[in-house]
Enzyme design. Structure first.
Site, PDB file in Angstrom:
ATOM      1  N   HIS A   8       0.708  -1.168  -0.030  1.00  0.00           N
ATOM      2  CA  HIS A   8       0.045   0.161   0.095  1.00  0.00           C
ATOM      3  C   HIS A   8       0.947   1.278  -0.035  1.00  0.00           C
ATOM      4  CE1 HIS A   8      -3.752   2.220   1.852  1.00  0.00           C
ATOM      5  NE2 HIS A   8      -2.956   2.989   1.121  1.00  0.00           N
ATOM      6  N   HIS A  10       1.537   4.763  -2.474  1.00  0.00           N
ATOM      7  CA  HIS A  10       1.209   5.529  -3.650  1.00  0.00           C
ATOM      8  C   HIS A  10       2.631   6.334  -3.948  1.00  0.00           C
ATOM      9  CE1 HIS A  10      -3.250   5.719  -2.963  1.00  0.00           C
ATOM     10  NE2 HIS A  10      -2.704   5.361  -1.450  1.00  0.00           N
ATOM     11  N   HIS A 188      -9.046   0.962  -1.702  1.00  0.00           N
ATOM     12  CA  HIS A 188      -9.178   1.789  -0.102  1.00  0.00           C
ATOM     13  C   HIS A 188     -10.641   1.635   0.201  1.00  0.00           C
ATOM     14  CE1 HIS A 188      -5.405   3.365  -1.468  1.00  0.00           C
ATOM     15  NE2 HIS A 188      -5.254   4.303  -0.404  1.00  0.00           N
ATOM     16  N   GLU A 191     -11.248   3.642   5.612  1.00  0.00           N
ATOM     17  CA  GLU A 191     -10.097   4.453   6.137  1.00  0.00           C
ATOM     18  C   GLU A 191     -10.964   5.593   7.077  1.00  0.00           C
ATOM     19  OE1 GLU A 191      -8.025   6.563   3.429  1.00  0.00           O
ATOM     20  OE2 GLU A 191      -6.444   7.083   4.680  1.00  0.00           O
ATOM     21  N   ASP A 269       1.678   3.818   2.676  1.00  0.00           N
ATOM     22  CA  ASP A 269       0.753   4.853   2.305  1.00  0.00           C
ATOM     23  C   ASP A 269       1.326   5.905   1.537  1.00  0.00           C
ATOM     24  OD1 ASP A 269      -1.826   5.434   1.461  1.00  0.00           O
ATOM     25  OD2 ASP A 269      -2.441   6.375   3.526  1.00  0.00           O
ATOM     26  N   ASP A 270       1.849   7.001   1.960  1.00  0.00           N
ATOM     27  CA  ASP A 270       2.228   8.354   1.409  1.00  0.00           C
ATOM     28  C   ASP A 270       3.383   8.697   2.404  1.00  0.00           C
ATOM     29  OD1 ASP A 270       0.294   8.916  -0.649  1.00  0.00           O
ATOM     30  OD2 ASP A 270      -0.886   8.621   1.160  1.00  0.00           O
TER      31      ASP A 270
END
Ligand code: ADE
Ligand code: ZN
Length: 320
Positions: A8, A10, A188, A191, A269-270
């Protein structure tokens, strides 16, 4: 110790503040931020949308094939340093084509770095095209067709961006088409949205993996279903704290997820926006919850099991 897979991630979320400024200069793009400190001062968010606004704004600096290759390569180097041997990465293609950057430019750059990943960093990789759920399905269909036309190999398709108020079900036909084309599917859900959002991506999109899924824990029948069907959840602890999806890390449901026998793994994630790469996420939960070596091993093994690697490769990574 089993190595980690990152499932996961990005690519656009690995755009570090320094790189924002470097690329802005190289591509002669004016930024709304005075300087690095001004930009860094904006990395606190009240919710998912607050973060997404900054995330999409910063992408303006990504213009050329070389930009996408450098972004991807820098992530792979950092992931390797974090102990990652497998990376199944997301690309938000629509966020670039909407700015006038053609799909072949984006995907050729990403694919170039991914093709060198095993040799350069010891990380095997796959590319997942993530559709933006706040945009019309027709836009996602165009992105899918543009991606296929590039000839770049895709591992799967996914769904991300603003969750609450944007239904996943309308993307059902597109996901069915991608599945018929031999691609894996993820989305997703859970969340910011409640457990019903997780049911929706399972029932309407038929996804194999749920990204985040933390709010599934509020629905006992769903937890049982996820455990029985061994549907993986790609959990991102530092992201959840920074986006206020949980009040503090101490409130994070990861220990409860493991206790319930869910196939949960840790991801970043980021990472450029949430304070750390995969190693920082693992260290944070290890420290917060006093995880044992066995529990960290479970997280690593879960990440390999949850990956889309062939069974033989999973067995090699799990059992040496
Ligand atoms: N796009 C990038 N990061 C995201 C996240 N945490 N949730 C939804 N969409 C995203
Ligand atoms: Zn995400």
């Amino acid at each position: 110790m089993t190595p980690f897979a990152e499932l996961h991630l990005h690519l656009e979320g690995t755009l570090e503040p320094e790189m924002v400024f470097d690329l802005a200069e190289r591509n002669a793009i004016g930024l709304p931020w005075r300087d690095l400190d001004d930009l860094r001062g904006r990395y606190s968010y009240s919710c998912l949308q607050d973060f997404l606004d900054l995330y999409y704004a910063n992408m303006a600096v990504l213009r050329t094939e070389a930009d996408f290759a450098e972004l991807t390569d820098a992530y792979l180097a950092r992931a390797a340093a974090a102990g990652v041997v497998r990376a199944e990465v997301f690309c938000d293609l629509q966020a670039h084509t909407a700015r006038g950057v053609p799909a072949p430019v984006v995907l050729a750059g990403v694919a170039d770095a991914l093709s060198r990943s095993e040799a350069d960093h010891g990380v095997s990789s796959g590319l997942i095209l993530t559709f933006l759920r706040h945009l019309p399905v027709a836009d996602a269909e165009l992105a899918y067709e543009a991606a296929l036309a590039t000839g770049v190999e895709l591992l799967g398709v996914g769904l991300c961006s603003t969750e609450v108020g944007f239904a996943a079900a309308p993307f059902g036909d597109l996901f069915a088409r991608a599945r018929a084309d031999g691609l894996h599917t993820v989305a997703h859900a859970g969340e910011e949205g409640d457990a019903s959002y997780v049911w929706e991506v399972l029932d309407s999109l038929g996804v194999e993996r749920v990204d985040h899924g933390i709010n599934a824990m509020g629905d006992r029948r769903l937890v049982e279903h996820l455990a029985e069907q061994e549907i993986p959840l790609t959990v991102c602890p530092l992201s959840n704290v920074r986006l206020q999806a949980v009040p503090t890390l101490a409130d994070h449901p990861l220990p409860a997820m493991l206790e319930a026998g869910l196939l949960a793994c840790v991801n970043s994630d980021d990472p450029a926006y949430f304070g750390g790469y995969l190693d920082a996420n693992v260290a944070a939960v290890e420290q917060e919850f006093g995880l044992s070596t066995d529990q960290v091993e479970t997280l690593a093994a879960n990440s390999i099991r949850a990956s889309f690697l062939p069974g033989t490769e999973k067995a090699r990574l799990l059992h040496g």
